[in-house]
Design a protein around this motif. Structure first.
Motif, mmCIF file in Angstrom:
data_model
loop_
_atom_site.group_PDB
_atom_site.id
_atom_site.type_symbol
_atom_site.label_atom_id
_atom_site.label_comp_id
_atom_site.label_asym_id
_atom_site.label_seq_id
_atom_site.Cartn_x
_atom_site.Cartn_y
_atom_site.Cartn_z
ATOM 1 N N LEU A 167 0.826 -1.205 0.000
ATOM 2 C CA LEU A 167 0.000 0.000 0.000
ATOM 3 C C LEU A 167 0.862 1.256 0.000
ATOM 4 N N ASN A 168 2.012 1.210 0.711
ATOM 5 C CA ASN A 168 2.893 2.380 0.742
ATOM 6 C C ASN A 168 3.422 2.719 -0.639
ATOM 7 N N TYR A 169 3.692 1.664 -1.407
ATOM 8 C CA TYR A 169 4.278 1.892 -2.726
ATOM 9 C C TYR A 169 3.293 2.613 -3.653
ATOM 10 N N LEU A 170 2.010 2.575 -3.301
ATOM 11 C CA LEU A 170 1.005 3.291 -4.108
ATOM 12 C C LEU A 170 1.278 4.794 -4.123
ATOM 13 N N TYR A 171 2.001 5.280 -3.099
ATOM 14 C CA TYR A 171 2.280 6.711 -3.007
ATOM 15 C C TYR A 171 3.562 7.102 -3.738
ATOM 16 N N SER A 172 4.289 6.108 -4.242
ATOM 17 C CA SER A 172 5.542 6.418 -4.927
ATOM 18 C C SER A 172 5.261 7.113 -6.260
ATOM 19 N N ASP A 173 6.261 7.860 -6.734
ATOM 20 C CA ASP A 173 6.099 8.573 -8.009
ATOM 21 C C ASP A 173 5.703 7.619 -9.125
ATOM 22 N N GLU A 174 6.352 6.454 -9.122
ATOM 23 C CA GLU A 174 6.106 5.496 -10.194
ATOM 24 C C GLU A 174 4.639 5.049 -10.201
ATOM 25 N N ALA A 175 4.132 4.690 -9.009
ATOM 26 C CA ALA A 175 2.750 4.223 -8.919
ATOM 27 C C ALA A 175 1.777 5.346 -9.253
ATOM 28 N N GLN A 176 2.098 6.551 -8.827
ATOM 29 C CA GLN A 176 1.214 7.680 -9.101
ATOM 30 C C GLN A 176 1.128 7.952 -10.607
ATOM 31 N N GLU A 177 2.250 7.721 -11.276
ATOM 32 C CA GLU A 177 2.244 7.889 -12.739
ATOM 33 C C GLU A 177 1.355 6.842 -13.399
ATOM 34 N N ILE A 178 1.452 5.603 -12.897
ATOM 35 C CA ILE A 178 0.610 4.537 -13.462
ATOM 36 C C ILE A 178 -0.862 4.906 -13.269
ATOM 37 N N ALA A 179 -1.192 5.402 -12.082
ATOM 38 C CA ALA A 179 -2.564 5.797 -11.803
ATOM 39 C C ALA A 179 -3.010 6.877 -12.783
ATOM 40 N N ALA A 180 -2.148 7.872 -12.971
ATOM 41 C CA ALA A 180 -2.499 8.988 -13.859
ATOM 42 C C ALA A 180 -2.788 8.481 -15.267
ATOM 43 N N LYS A 181 -1.992 7.488 -15.702
ATOM 44 C CA LYS A 181 -2.200 6.950 -17.049
ATOM 45 C C LYS A 181 -3.553 6.263 -17.166
ATOM 46 N N HIS A 182 -4.078 5.799 -16.029
ATOM 47 C CA HIS A 182 -5.385 5.135 -16.041
ATOM 48 C C HIS A 182 -6.515 6.100 -15.690
ATOM 49 N N GLY A 183 -6.205 7.389 -15.656
ATOM 50 C CA GLY A 183 -7.254 8.376 -15.413
ATOM 51 C C GLY A 183 -7.643 8.526 -13.958
ATOM 52 N N ILE A 184 -6.842 7.958 -13.067
ATOM 53 C CA ILE A 184 -7.119 8.096 -11.637
ATOM 54 C C ILE A 184 -6.248 9.233 -11.109
ATOM 55 N N ARG A 185 -6.860 10.185 -10.403
ATOM 56 C CA ARG A 185 -6.130 11.370 -9.950
ATOM 57 C C ARG A 185 -5.062 11.039 -8.912
ATOM 58 N N PRO A 186 -3.788 11.355 -9.226
ATOM 59 C CA PRO A 186 -2.747 11.102 -8.246
ATOM 60 C C PRO A 186 -2.822 12.126 -7.112
ATOM 61 N N SER A 187 -2.367 11.740 -5.915
ATOM 62 C CA SER A 187 -2.349 12.710 -4.821
ATOM 63 C C SER A 187 -1.047 13.500 -4.844
ATOM 64 N N ASN A 188 -0.077 12.983 -5.566
ATOM 65 C CA ASN A 188 1.204 13.649 -5.712
ATOM 66 C C ASN A 188 1.047 14.846 -6.663
ATOM 67 N N GLN A 189 1.263 16.068 -6.122
ATOM 68 C CA GLN A 189 1.021 17.286 -6.907
ATOM 69 C C GLN A 189 1.886 17.338 -8.166
ATOM 70 N N LYS A 190 3.131 16.859 -8.021
ATOM 71 C CA LYS A 190 4.064 16.910 -9.144
ATOM 72 C C LYS A 190 3.508 16.102 -10.319
ATOM 73 N N VAL A 191 3.038 14.912 -10.019
ATOM 74 C CA VAL A 191 2.493 14.046 -11.074
ATOM 75 C C VAL A 191 1.195 14.639 -11.621
ATOM 76 N N LEU A 192 0.422 15.219 -10.724
ATOM 77 C CA LEU A 192 -0.861 15.805 -11.126
ATOM 78 C C LEU A 192 -0.647 16.915 -12.152
ATOM 79 N N THR A 193 0.333 17.783 -11.893
ATOM 80 C CA THR A 193 0.572 18.881 -12.836
ATOM 81 C C THR A 193 1.149 18.353 -14.141
ATOM 82 N N LYS A 194 1.909 17.263 -14.052
ATOM 83 C CA LYS A 194 2.488 16.687 -15.262
ATOM 84 C C LYS A 194 1.384 16.215 -16.209
ATOM 85 N N TYR A 195 0.281 15.718 -15.633
ATOM 86 C CA TYR A 195 -0.820 15.210 -16.450
ATOM 87 C C TYR A 195 -1.999 16.183 -16.462
#
Lengths: 293, 332
Positions: free
Chosen positions: B264-292
């Protein structure tokens, strides 16, 4: 036949009392024990779990769960649509059985096998394919909609889905009875000057009536519990096209286990009473037609 | 003799690999329906990450279904190590029966929600009815497809988003009730779940607009081909959290507590957040959010707590039997 073998025969042949109670076939105690055990395991225990869950409710809560307007509307719809579908199945199922028994034609075996398809098909598949056919943009629906006939996403859709899943029950109960019906009786009736309608009304119909009733009861019971095929085609609008099984699922979705089982218990009660009535009707039919079963 | 030795060696070898294979820990993730594709990618990433950091092999199994149905399955005995849901209500239910820690929301960052989603509108290509905001959905010429709030979290969120829109624009609760009631009068078919709604809208061609999760846009483009629908971002929408929790009952039995936590912790990693973003799920990581930012267009979002206290309270007031939603359909 079987009941005659298994029944205790107080033989009049002057045998000692002890021997008179012995059964003709061995293993009665074992088989009865097994039957009771197996039925308890498969049917009675799950059903009593249902009741126990319901008993966690007070009467007021129970009543609120099973008699709210939305739930009442769903009972009316579920039982009404099932009744209509079973009636339609009695009529057309008899026709199908008749054709399959009395005539031979190429491809008969295939058609005979097709009848069982609704048994085997996952009901969700039935629902999806019926919807694909009958929806406004479906193969059939697109021609009916301009005429103002809408078959999917309303009560019509529900009845059609229930007809589909109930069909084999009538055909498969009537077919063997028709096959066993004695042709000589019909021939005799014709020789005695009966019209075709009279032959059907007085000779054929009394023979198959109990089977028809059984088929009706089974199609009806099956339709009441149907979920998979109906929810895809019903539209699921509260008060209009929401079936009771969907209400039960809705209650489960809000973690209202007790409420869901309460509604289920009511369904079970009604179905049980209906099956009893139909069984009574059948017994009456049999007596009237001379004790033949 | 030599031959026998070889055989013994071979047997020992097989036994060794077998025990090693058995030693590879397995993890079962019970999740909601439409997260299937996301977790497939995420699991692959996690397995690689875990091997790299700890040198241990791990196998992750997935179980998907309706979010509440999954929660019920876990409650009734499904041995999932972790639950990843799309409504907090589902995890709260498990917390109430003691299967998940009572303070589950504090065990991981962001209310234990590594990702969120929000409700958007999908309209047919070119937006023929000119739908722009919630107000358009109560027009008499617009037919709306939405999930039945009684049977799906997707529908509950759509309902609450509409309600919150009225409140956010200065309306009272009474006005919100009237608005939502008008909106549901425009609904010709109540879908059973999120995917059912998409099918009704796209395959059956019913309705002018579909209210659904933002992440569904990606799946629709993938399933039905891009360009069939346009995503409309209303002025206001709701934050739908995707809460995660360790199933204490299972990990205590299987001894997989650390692994579950790592998963579950790894879900917060940059890598996991990017995967989420690619699937249309909003990342909680602001950096990734602005990237997408092109996927996640900025819109005014409000949390459930702003108007409804919590999702469980909203459930009581709005969706339980006799609640606000029932009134829409019983009062003629």
């Amino acid at each position: 036949m079987t009941s005659a073998i298994l029944s205790t025969s107080p033989l009049a042949g002057g045998l000692p009392a002890k021997r008179a109670t012995r059964r003709v076939l061995p293993g009665f105690k074992l088989t009865l024990g097994y039957t009771l055990f197996y039925l308890s395991l498969i049917v009675l225990i799950p059903l009593s779990a249902l009741l126990f869950k319901t008993f966690t409710l007070t009467w007021v809560e129970f009543w609120a769960a099973v008699a709210s307007p939305r739930v009442l509307a769903s009972y009316r719809l579920t039982f009404g649509a099932s009744f209509v579908a079973a009636l339609v199945n009695v009529f057309f199922g008899l026709l199908l059985a008749w054709v399959l028994v009395r005539y031979s034609f190429p491809g008969k075996k295939i058609i005979d096998a097709l009848v069982d398809l609704p048994f085997a098909l996952p009901t969700a598949v039935a629902g999806i394919s019926l919807t694909a056919l009958l929806a406004g943009n479906g193969w059939i629906g697109q021609y009916l909609e301009p005429l103002g006939i809408q078959l999917a996403f309303n009560r019509n859709g529900i009845v059609i889905a229930l007809i589909f899943i109930g069909l084999p029950f009538v055909v498969r109960t009537v077919q063997p009875v028709l096959e066993d019906a004695e042709k000589e009786l019909e021939e005799a009736a014709t020789c005695l000057g009966a019209s075709r309608w009279q032959t059907f009304r007085y000779v054929i119909f009394p023979t198959i009536a109990p089977a028809l009733l059984t088929g009706f009861a089974m199609a009806f019971a099956r339709a009441i519990g149907e979920y998979g095929s109906v929810i895809f085609i019903a539209g699921n609008m509260p008060m209009i096209s929401e079936i009771t099984p969907l209400i039960i699922i809705g209650k489960l979705e809000q973690y209202d286990y007790a409420g869901a089982t309460a509604v289920a218990t009511v369904m079970l009660g009604i179905s049980f009473v209906m099956l009893l009535v139909i069984n009574g009707l059948q017994a009456w039919q049999r007596r009237r037609s001379g004790g033949k079963s | 003799m030599k031959f026998m030795q070889k055989v013994a060696l071979a047997i020992a070898g097989i036994a060794l690999t077998a025990t090693q294979f058995a030693a590879a820990q397995t993890l079962l993730n019970a999740s909601y329906d439409v997260s299937r594709e996301f977790y497939k990618d995420y699991n692959a990433a996690f397995v690689a990450h875990y091997k790299k950091t700890t040198g241990k092999d791990v196998k992750v199994d997935q179980s998907h279904g309706g979010s509440s149905a999954q929660a019920r399955a876990v409650n009734d005995g499904l041995n999932a190590d972790v639950v990843t849901m799309n409504t907090t209500t589902d995890v709260e239910f498990l917390a109430k029966s003691g299967i998940v820690a009572a303070d589950w929301a504090k065990r991981f960052p962001n209310n234990a929600s590594p990702t969120t989603s929000t409700m958007l509108f999908l309209v047919r290509n070119g937006n023929p009815k000119g739908i722009k905001d919630w107000n358009d959905l109560i027009r008499p010429d617009v037919k709306v497809i939405v999930v039945n709030p009684k049977t799906g979290g997707n529908g509950r969120m759509a309902y609450l988003a509409a309600w919150g829109y009225v409140r956010k624009t200065g309306g009272t609760d009474a006005q919100a009730a009237e608005f939502v009631s008008k909106l549901f009068k425009n609904v010709p078919v109540l879908a059973k779940g999120g995917r059912d709604a998409t099918t009704i809208f796209l395959q059956r061609n019913i309705g002018d607009v579909l209210i659904t999760f933002e992440s569904e846009v990606v799946s629709v483009d993938r399933e039905f081909g891009a360009g069939k629908v346009d995503a409309i971002h209303p002025s206001v929408s709701i934050i739908a959290e995707n809460p995660v929790a360790v199933v204490e009952r299972t990990v205590a039995k299987k001894g997989t507590g650390d692994l579950a936590k790592a998963y579950l912790n790894y879900l917060y990693s940059d890598e996991a957040q990017e995967i989420a973003a690619k699937h249309g799920i909003r990342p909680s990581n602001q950096k990734v959010l602005t990237k997408y930012a092109s996927t996640f267009k900025p819109l005014q979002l409000f949390p459930v707590s702003e108007y409804f206290g919590s999702l469980s309270e909203a459930q009581k007031v709005h969706f339980n039997d006799g609640g606000q939603f029932d009134k829409i359909y019983t009062v003629k």
